[in-house]
Design a protein around this motif. Structure first.
Motif, PDB file in Angstrom:
ATOM      1  N   GLY A   1       0.811  -1.221   0.000  1.00 56.56           N
ATOM      2  CA  GLY A   1       0.000   0.000   0.000  1.00 56.56           C
ATOM      3  C   GLY A   1       0.839   1.264   0.000  1.00 56.56           C
ATOM      4  N   PHE A   2       1.935   1.251   0.770  1.00 56.32           N
ATOM      5  CA  PHE A   2       2.790   2.444   0.813  1.00 56.32           C
ATOM      6  C   PHE A   2       3.447   2.699  -0.537  1.00 56.32           C
ATOM      7  CE2 PHE A   2       7.145   4.038   1.315  1.00 56.32           C
ATOM      8  CZ  PHE A   2       6.880   5.290   1.831  1.00 56.32           C
ATOM      9  N   LEU A   3       3.989   1.658  -1.179  1.00 58.23           N
ATOM     10  CA  LEU A   3       4.664   1.846  -2.461  1.00 58.23           C
ATOM     11  C   LEU A   3       3.679   2.207  -3.564  1.00 58.23           C
ATOM     12  CD1 LEU A   3       7.233  -1.093  -2.313  1.00 58.23           C
ATOM     13  CD2 LEU A   3       7.672   1.340  -1.986  1.00 58.23           C
ATOM     14  N   ARG A   4       2.470   1.656  -3.534  1.00 55.37           N
ATOM     15  CA  ARG A   4       1.476   2.015  -4.552  1.00 55.37           C
ATOM     16  C   ARG A   4       1.094   3.494  -4.413  1.00 55.37           C
ATOM     17  NH1 ARG A   4      -2.098  -1.404  -3.347  1.00 55.37           N
ATOM     18  NH2 ARG A   4      -1.668  -2.974  -4.943  1.00 55.37           N
ATOM     19  N   HIS A   5       0.944   3.964  -3.177  1.00 55.56           N
ATOM     20  CA  HIS A   5       0.600   5.375  -2.967  1.00 55.56           C
ATOM     21  C   HIS A   5       1.746   6.285  -3.409  1.00 55.56           C
ATOM     22  CE1 HIS A   5       0.306   9.106  -0.551  1.00 55.56           C
ATOM     23  NE2 HIS A   5      -0.995   8.982  -0.778  1.00 55.56           N
TER      24      HIS A   5
END
Length: 323
Positions: free
Chosen positions: A227-231
């Protein structure tokens, strides 16, 4: 000796008796181990020496505590090179004894799951409730009916990935070597590789992409790496490179030109016997004739001085002149 102890309700760290009563660990090693185990999430990025310095354990005392923790299997460290060629040291401090193989597995993400044991005492097997074999109304078949064998379907080949997506997937898988909380699985990296490939198509190098994903992480830590890398890949997407700055398409190679042909032989218009030369341009005289003309023009412009009467008689070497 009297003892008075009240169990704390908050802000406490559980310490095993195997650590507190360990016969080989000294007090510095035990305090350092319990202190690191009680740190909040996101504070473990600092090296072990920094935490020891905060506790006042420095110099030879820190080296002794670190040596005891390593010998007893509580501390492990690895030294390797990252994507940019810089040397990086990964450290692991556990509150249980770990073999080098188990520590390596935890570093790579293979954390053993906690097995929930069965609660209660074992019970006896229930007997009865089954009819005899000759009264159950069914017949035993020695051989089951033959079933037609269905050929297994061949797996569909995966579509070939473009070079940018392949490089982006490698960058995503290498993030765990820099920040442990950004550990991705192979399927997770393949899911995010399309967005990361858009960065490479917009002129961002793989090294810059790696730095953009691992720098300035939140102080509270990363909950989920996916989730962090996608954001971050979506919100910090660089702007599209203008068309005029794009690299020009390679054109056809230049055709080698043949060497220039020499001029034909020309008859010199200078005095003397007839002779020929090969001119470099539109000259009509050969080199020696042009040099002779240059000397004649020089003597015409600057004639030599005539010697005066009685002058010019230079005494010979060894003769007396007026002595």
């Amino acid at each position: 000796m009297l003892r008075h102890a009240i169990a704390p309700l908050r802000r406490y760290t559980k310490a095993s008796h195997d650590v507190v009563q360990h016969p080989r660990l000294n007090s510095d090693a035990k305090i350092l181990l319990v202190y690191v185990q009680g740190l909040p999430e996101g504070s473990t990025a600092r090296p072990l020496s920094a935490h020891a310095e905060r506790l006042g354990i420095k110099g030879r005392a820190y080296q002794k505590a670190k040596q005891l923790l390593t010998a007893c299997g509580f501390f492990h460290q690895w030294r390797h090179q990252d994507e940019r060629g810089h040397w990086v040291t990964d450290q692991l401090l556990a509150n249980v004894h770990l073999t080098p193989e188990a520590a390596t597995g935890i570093r790579d993400g293979d954390v053993p799951s906690a097995h929930m044991r069965t609660v209660g005492e074992p019970t006896r097997r229930v007997v009865g409730g089954y009819l005899p074999a000759d009264k159950n109304g069914e017949k035993n078949t020695p051989h089951p009916p033959h079933q037609a064998h269905k050929p297994e379907e061949a797996p569909e080949p995966e579509p070939a990935q473009d070079p940018e997506r392949t490089v982006a997937e490698r960058v995503l898988l290498s993030l765990r070597h820099t920040r442990r909380e950004l550990h991705l699985g192979e399927r997770e990296a393949r899911t995010l590789s399309e967005k990361a490939a858009d960065w490479l198509r917009r002129g961002i190098s793989p090294a810059d992409l790696h730095h953009a994903l691992t720098s300035a992480l939140p102080p509270s830590g990363v909950r989920t790496a996916v989730g962090f890398l996608r954001h971050r890949l979506t919100e910090k997407m660089p702007e599209q490179m203008p068309q005029e700055h794009a690299a020009p398409a390679p054109g056809p190679p230049d055709t080698p030109q043949p060497p220039p042909r020499p001029h034909p032989l020309t008859t010199c218009e200078g005095p003397g016997p007839e002779h020929v030369f090969r001119p470099l341009g539109d000259e009509t005289h050969c080199g020696p004739c042009r040099q002779e003309q240059a000397w004649e023009a020089h003597h015409t412009k600057h004639p030599p001085l005539a010697p005066e009467a009685g002058a010019g008689a230079v005494p010979a070497y060894g003769q007396c002149s007026g002595w």
